[in-house]
Design an enzyme around this catalytic site. Structure first.
Site, PDB file in Angstrom:
ATOM      1  N   HIS A 288      26.821   5.569  81.660  1.00  0.00           N
ATOM      2  CA  HIS A 288      28.128   6.205  81.863  1.00  0.00           C
ATOM      3  C   HIS A 288      29.232   5.388  81.195  1.00  0.00           C
ATOM      4  O   HIS A 288      30.036   5.917  80.410  1.00  0.00           O
ATOM      5  CB  HIS A 288      28.390   6.342  83.360  1.00  0.00           C
ATOM      6  CG  HIS A 288      29.709   6.943  83.712  1.00  0.00           C
ATOM      7  ND1 HIS A 288      29.855   8.266  84.072  1.00  0.00           N
ATOM      8  CD2 HIS A 288      30.956   6.406  83.771  1.00  0.00           C
ATOM      9  CE1 HIS A 288      31.126   8.516  84.331  1.00  0.00           C
ATOM     10  NE2 HIS A 288      31.812   7.400  84.153  1.00  0.00           N
ATOM     11  N   GLU A 289      29.296   4.099  81.520  1.00  0.00           N
ATOM     12  CA  GLU A 289      30.356   3.265  80.955  1.00  0.00           C
ATOM     13  C   GLU A 289      30.179   3.082  79.453  1.00  0.00           C
ATOM     14  O   GLU A 289      31.166   2.944  78.720  1.00  0.00           O
ATOM     15  CB  GLU A 289      30.403   1.917  81.674  1.00  0.00           C
ATOM     16  CG  GLU A 289      30.664   1.998  83.175  1.00  0.00           C
ATOM     17  CD  GLU A 289      31.915   2.767  83.562  1.00  0.00           C
ATOM     18  OE1 GLU A 289      32.816   2.945  82.705  1.00  0.00           O
ATOM     19  OE2 GLU A 289      32.009   3.200  84.730  1.00  0.00           O
TER      20      GLU A 289
ATOM     21  N   GLU B 279      36.325  11.257  80.033  1.00  0.00           N
ATOM     22  CA  GLU B 279      35.240  11.427  80.993  1.00  0.00           C
ATOM     23  C   GLU B 279      34.126  12.295  80.430  1.00  0.00           C
ATOM     24  O   GLU B 279      32.957  12.110  80.771  1.00  0.00           O
ATOM     25  CB  GLU B 279      35.768  12.027  82.297  1.00  0.00           C
ATOM     26  CG  GLU B 279      34.781  12.027  83.442  1.00  0.00           C
ATOM     27  CD  GLU B 279      34.392  10.630  83.912  1.00  0.00           C
ATOM     28  OE1 GLU B 279      33.350  10.507  84.605  1.00  0.00           O
ATOM     29  OE2 GLU B 279      35.106   9.662  83.590  1.00  0.00           O
TER      30      GLU B 279
END
Length: 501
Positions: A265-266, A295
């Site tokens: 995700h990061e 996002e």
């Protein structure tokens, strides 16, 4: 009044030079924030609050300086190249909002949020909302005041939301959240009633082994360590510039998939940041297009890549080697895509129930900002909504209303962008899949370059040249829609849980 064309080049150069100085200060402040969350000794908060407050005040003053207004007036109606016109549009938008907010208020908000971080940490560790509540109340009051300065006639939550997503209005965001709730709640109910028995991981997975594996994962995904680093933080995040985009993770020795998902995700955030044009640093053309798009990049890599069958076909040998396991790729895929019945923590939530966590926070934030909910009532309302939406009730504030860091940052209006980004991720991934030959096969082979290139060409490299809607249209050929995400969710989880829908 049309601009005097002879003055346009000077006005544009002067405008960009001063905006650049403000950007450099903001980025320095961001490094101080990273240090506070990752490395700073516990006793450093009083000085750090003053440091960050002073930088925020100077940055604000640069952006709202009278010269900025004069240069923007000179450029009003000027016949500029498309990219220069976009940069002026974005600076004008910031100037018009920020010039309405007093510098002392900006400085106060920065200081209070720096002070709030350790207060939130202590409250969470001691499971005591009452010790954090006065800080939340103060921040709510400050953010209401901030919103009123920008537009006293508008819904304060809509004003705050526009700080994070400037070009999707709150009504559109609320409509998408409502559509997600209407579709996902019955889907989740069907999943919980299904007879499927998906594989679950069991055992202990040492933190040092998890760290080594997530670093290996970043290398496999082509994260540029020359312009980034991996650290740990209580609440993982990514921050930085195209020259220095850092990621953090955290580790639970009973759940290695959590650290893996967090890292992918990061990575998505950092890949976007590293993909911004370097020659436009200090200009809006070198900055991300808002948090919905940001996002979308993290959720695309986390869910559409990292939770896919193709990824686990590629990755399961590495996972098995790291932990001495003997998983099949299908078992790993099932374990990575469980829809949990008892999940209380947003960042540990599965791909579907995650959005109910977001809706809960959105509703509480709106009620706080409107004055319909008192801060002291948050734990009870939070727990009631958890029970209503997710069928579980937190036993402690630490696993309830104290789990997220965002309110200590004063980030009211941020949460909807998480769901909007997930929706956009599905739309972007569908477009990339159409454009890239055999994308699934490439992921299965551990070849991510073509997807990186597509995302850089269609999203990252544009900075803020386009508004959100225009960027989505440019990248996908369609307007922003939840259709792709909902079709993807129905198909993926209908298959996993053998649903007849």
């Amino acid at each position: 009044m049309a601009a005097d064309q002879s003055s346009v080049p000077d006005a544009y150069d002067d405008l960009l030079e001063q905006y650049g100085r403000a950007t450099y200060l903001a980025d320095a402040n961001m490094v101080l924030s990273w240090d506070q969350e990752v490395m700073m000794p516990e006793g450093g908060t009083p000085a750090r609050a003053k440091q960050r407050g002073a930088i925020s005040a100077v940055q604000h003053d640069l952006l709202v300086d009278d010269d900025m207004g004069e240069w923007l007036d000179e450029l009003d109606g000027a016949d500029l190249p498309a990219e220069e016109a976009a940069a002026v549009r974005e600076i004008r938008r910031q100037y018009e909002r920020k010039s309405r907010v007093p510098t002392d208020l900006v400085e106060e908000i920065s200081e209070v949020t720096s002070d709030a971080h350790p207060i939130w940490q202590d409250a969470r560790e001691n499971d005591d909302w009452s010790t954090f509540a006065p800080t939340v109340e103060r921040l709510v009051d400050l953010k209401r005041e901030y919103a009123e300065h920008i537009d006293a006639s508008a819904d304060p939550y809509a004003v705050l939301f526009a700080d994070y997503e400037p070009y999707i209005d709150l009504d559109t965001a609320e409509g998408i959240l409502e559509r997600l709730r209407e579709t996902l709640v019955p889907l989740i109910d069907d999943i919980r009633e299904a007879d499927a028995d998906l594989h679950e991981l069991d055992g202990t997975f040492p933190e040092n082994q998890q760290y080594d594996l997530v670093r290996e994962t970043l290398e496999a995904l082509d994260y540029d360590f020359d312009r980034g680093r991996l650290d740990t933080a209580p609440h993982p995040f990514s921050s930085g510039t195209q020259f220095d985009a850092r990621v953090t993770a955290r580790f639970d020795e009973s759940n290695p998939l959590e650290s893996l998902g967090i890292t992918v995700h990061e990575f998505g955030h950092a890949a976007y940041t590293q993909g911004l044009p370097q020659d436009a640093y200090g200009s809006p053309l070198g900055e991300h297009r808002g948090l919905t798009v940001h996002e979308s990049q993290s959720r695309l890599w986390e869910n559409h890549v990292g939770r896919s069958r193709a990824f686990w076909d590629f990755f399961v040998p590495r996972f098995n080697a790291a932990y001495g396991a003997d998983l099949s790729s299908e078992q790993a895929y099932e374990a990575a895509n469980q829809v949990y019945e008892d999940n209380l923590i947003r960042v540990e939530a599965d791909e579907l129930t995650y959005h109910l966590h977001i809706i809960l926070r959105f509703e509480i934030e709106r009620a706080l900002l409107s004055g319909d909910l008192d801060v002291e009532e948050v734990p009870a309302v939070w727990n009631d909504k958890m029970e209503e939406y997710l069928g579980v009730r937190p036993e402690t504030d630490a696993e309830g209303c104290l789990q997220d860091i965002h309110w200590s940052h004063g980030s009211f209006g941020y949460f909807p962008t998480y769901s909007l980004g997930s929706v956009l991720a599905a739309q972007l991934y569908a477009a990339a899949d159409d454009d890239i030959d055999s994308l699934d096969a490439k992921i299965r082979a551990g070849e991510f370059e073509d997807l990186h290139t597509w995302l850089t060409d269609n999203v990252h490299s544009h900075g803020q040249r386009y508004t959100t809607d225009d960027l989505i249209e440019q990248a996908t050929g369609e307007s922003f829609t939840a259709d792709y995400f909902l079709d993807y969710a129905e198909s993926k989880f209908g298959d996993l849980y053998d649903l007849d829908r």
